[in-house]
Design a protein around this motif. Sequence first.
Motif, short mmCIF file in Angstrom:
data_model
loop_
_atom_site.label_atom_id
_atom_site.label_comp_id
_atom_site.label_asym_id
_atom_site.label_seq_id
_atom_site.Cartn_x
_atom_site.Cartn_y
_atom_site.Cartn_z
N GLY B 59 0.80 -1.22 0.00
CA GLY B 59 0.00 0.00 0.00
C GLY B 59 0.84 1.27 0.00
O GLY B 59 2.04 1.24 0.23
N GLU B 60 0.15 2.38 -0.31
CA GLU B 60 0.84 3.67 -0.40
C GLU B 60 0.49 4.55 0.77
O GLU B 60 -0.67 4.63 1.19
N VAL B 61 1.50 5.22 1.30
CA VAL B 61 1.30 6.18 2.38
C VAL B 61 1.93 7.49 1.95
O VAL B 61 3.10 7.53 1.57
N ASN B 62 1.13 8.55 1.98
CA ASN B 62 1.62 9.85 1.58
C ASN B 62 1.26 10.85 2.67
O ASN B 62 0.11 11.00 3.03
N VAL B 63 2.30 11.51 3.21
CA VAL B 63 2.05 12.48 4.27
C VAL B 63 2.68 13.81 3.88
O VAL B 63 3.89 13.87 3.61
N LEU B 64 1.88 14.85 3.81
CA LEU B 64 2.32 16.19 3.41
C LEU B 64 3.09 16.14 2.09
O LEU B 64 4.08 16.84 1.91
N GLY B 65 2.64 15.29 1.20
CA GLY B 65 3.28 15.19 -0.10
C GLY B 65 4.54 14.34 -0.13
O GLY B 65 5.24 14.29 -1.13
N HIS B 66 4.83 13.68 0.98
CA HIS B 66 6.03 12.83 1.03
C HIS B 66 5.62 11.36 1.10
O HIS B 66 4.75 10.99 1.87
N ARG B 67 6.30 10.53 0.29
CA ARG B 67 6.05 9.09 0.34
C ARG B 67 6.66 8.53 1.62
O ARG B 67 7.81 8.81 1.94
N MET B 68 5.86 7.74 2.33
CA MET B 68 6.36 7.13 3.57
C MET B 68 6.50 5.63 3.34
O MET B 68 5.69 5.06 2.63
N PRO B 69 7.48 4.99 3.95
CA PRO B 69 8.45 5.53 4.89
C PRO B 69 9.69 6.16 4.24
O PRO B 69 10.51 6.73 4.94
N GLU B 70 9.82 6.06 2.90
CA GLU B 70 11.07 6.46 2.25
C GLU B 70 11.45 7.92 2.56
O GLU B 70 12.61 8.23 2.78
N GLU B 71 10.45 8.81 2.54
CA GLU B 71 10.78 10.24 2.69
C GLU B 71 10.42 10.76 4.08
O GLU B 71 10.04 11.90 4.24
#
Lengths: 143, 298, 225
Positions: B59-71
């Motif tokens: 699944g995809e997680v995006n927080v404040l425009g940042h991909r998580m956990p990578e960013e």
Amino acid sequence: MTSSHTVYTVHTQMFVISQTDSRPMYMQIMEQIKQRIVVGDWAAGQAIPSIRQLAADIGVSVITVKRAYLELEREGVIVTRQGKGCFVASDSAVGERIREQELAQHLEQAVRSAAMMGLSPKNLEKRIRAVYERVTDAEKETV
Amino acid sequence: MNDYAIELNGVCKSYRFFDLQNIALRLQRGTIMGLIGPNGAGKSTTIRILMGLVHQDRGEVNVLGHRMPEEQVSAKWDIGFASEDMRLYDSMTLGWHINFMKSIYASWDDAYAQLLLKRFGLRAEQKIKGISHGQRVKAALLLVFARRPKLLVLDEPTTGLDPVARHEILRELTAVMADEGRSILFSSHNTQDVEQISDQITFIDRGRIIDSMDKEVYLDRWRRLRLEVPAGIELPALPGVIGIQQTGRLAVAIANAFESHLPNAYENSGARVHAVENMTLEEIFVANVEHSREEVGA
Amino acid sequence: MKANVVLQLIWKDFQMNSRVIIFTLAGGVLALAILLIGGPTPLVIGTVFFFVAIIFCACLLPMQSIVNERKKQTLPFIMSLPVSSSRYGVAKLASNIGMFLALWLVLLGVGIYMILAQHVLPVGTIPMGLILMNFPLIGFCLITGTALVGESEGLATAAIAVVNSSYWLVWYLLVSHVPTLTRTWNGPVAVWSPAVFKTLGVELAVIVLIMGVTLYLESRKHSFI
């Protein structure tokens, strides 16, 4: 940000959201805004706090205040002017109108209860007259 | 930049005795979302995933425009995170913690920190070791609030606080929302808190999201109808009604998709509607969990 | 402008663990001072206490700064800062090794001063002393790496037990397999034989290997709290 905060607190600190009140929060807010208008604290045509500001001041969610404002707007109690903010409706009779609406609501409630009991309109009228006399007499005594 | 402060799509995470299944969640910028659910429902896991502290299996997680956990490093500059299991350094003072945060975040607002110290009844020269649980919670929240982050993620921020402290925290949270560029996601066991301050409500049970929507719409959909059922009349099964409890001639029907014609439908079946009541979030919470468990069990 | 969080974390660890370092330093210097008394008994007592101080610090430092961070739940606080788990690992390794190395270097310096200026031991002991000093350094790296990667107090304690009981074994193996090391240590000059360099090289390689494996494992973690 904090400075703009203090502007409205004088007017809004008295909002009370009660958990024992079975009505939803937005209705409680509507009623308390109407009260301010009826007693003249918020005058006709006066600017009122923005939705976000009032939400922050009362300590409830923006969406709840937004709903209260929408309903009040629908009832013609307040108006929103694009880019300028929210205001109490500018007709001077707005307080009167709120009272009128309240009365209409109470009457409707009374009629519904009467109908459920199978009371005829005549009998209801008699009951109302009796209540009216009792209340006005009581008021005369206290004066 | 999209309109969402938080966006989760199809997020799964498997543990030995617990699965987080297909979590989809959207938090619009400028709004506050309350995450509710029973113990062990997956609230904390969801929060850890969106903070990048636990990596999702899928699944995809995006927080404040940042991909998580990578960013997560770039994202966490703008996220204020506090959780119930978070502790400060016992041997250090609150003032030391304040200076530590100040040395990291340029956005630190000293005046606001001083104000919060006073409002929360805390003193900077106190060692964390010597203060009460409630004060520790408030200290941790102070460190987060005074940064003025774009997004606040708070796991059980009011748990274990006395009513006065809880009230103070709720006030600060709603004060944050005066700025429409900021957003909050918080989980709580206290349905009253969630009902009072959230714009959006998300319900989690057993690792799944049961409901996630606008609070006013959500509360509006639920009603409790008090009915009188004359002898010989059987209550019909109506759409939108999830449960009826009847003892003698009195019945209570709970609707989770209330429509204004529902009372009429009961009247038409021969029952009498005594009252149509709004439900508190607490009542909805219990009814909803019981209902969804019945469905799963059936 | 964004602050360098890794540097701030290292500085934070220095602040929080300064007391352990200062106590160990005092203990180590005190132990060396015992050597000044002269005679075989103070020599043995001083040397033993000197190594005990370093070994004590090699155990306490990672326990305090890594294991306790997890146990006392301050880790979620640190991980709420703009750091990833691998950067956190880098910061922890850097701060721990930095602190320990600083202590180690000072004690080494004081030790060499004691030998060269105060003549408490023959100068020939310096190469062997250096090799011996590396033991607790390697042990420290192992304990630190296990504490960081293992995420449990039990594993860290196991690492401490294994490391501490291995010192004598390694010492025994070293002396029995490389007899040339001990041949010149009673002499008046330090002899830097190929055997000495080879041993030091192996020690250094082990340290680099431990740190590399630690960082690699740390960067592959999927759940951090």
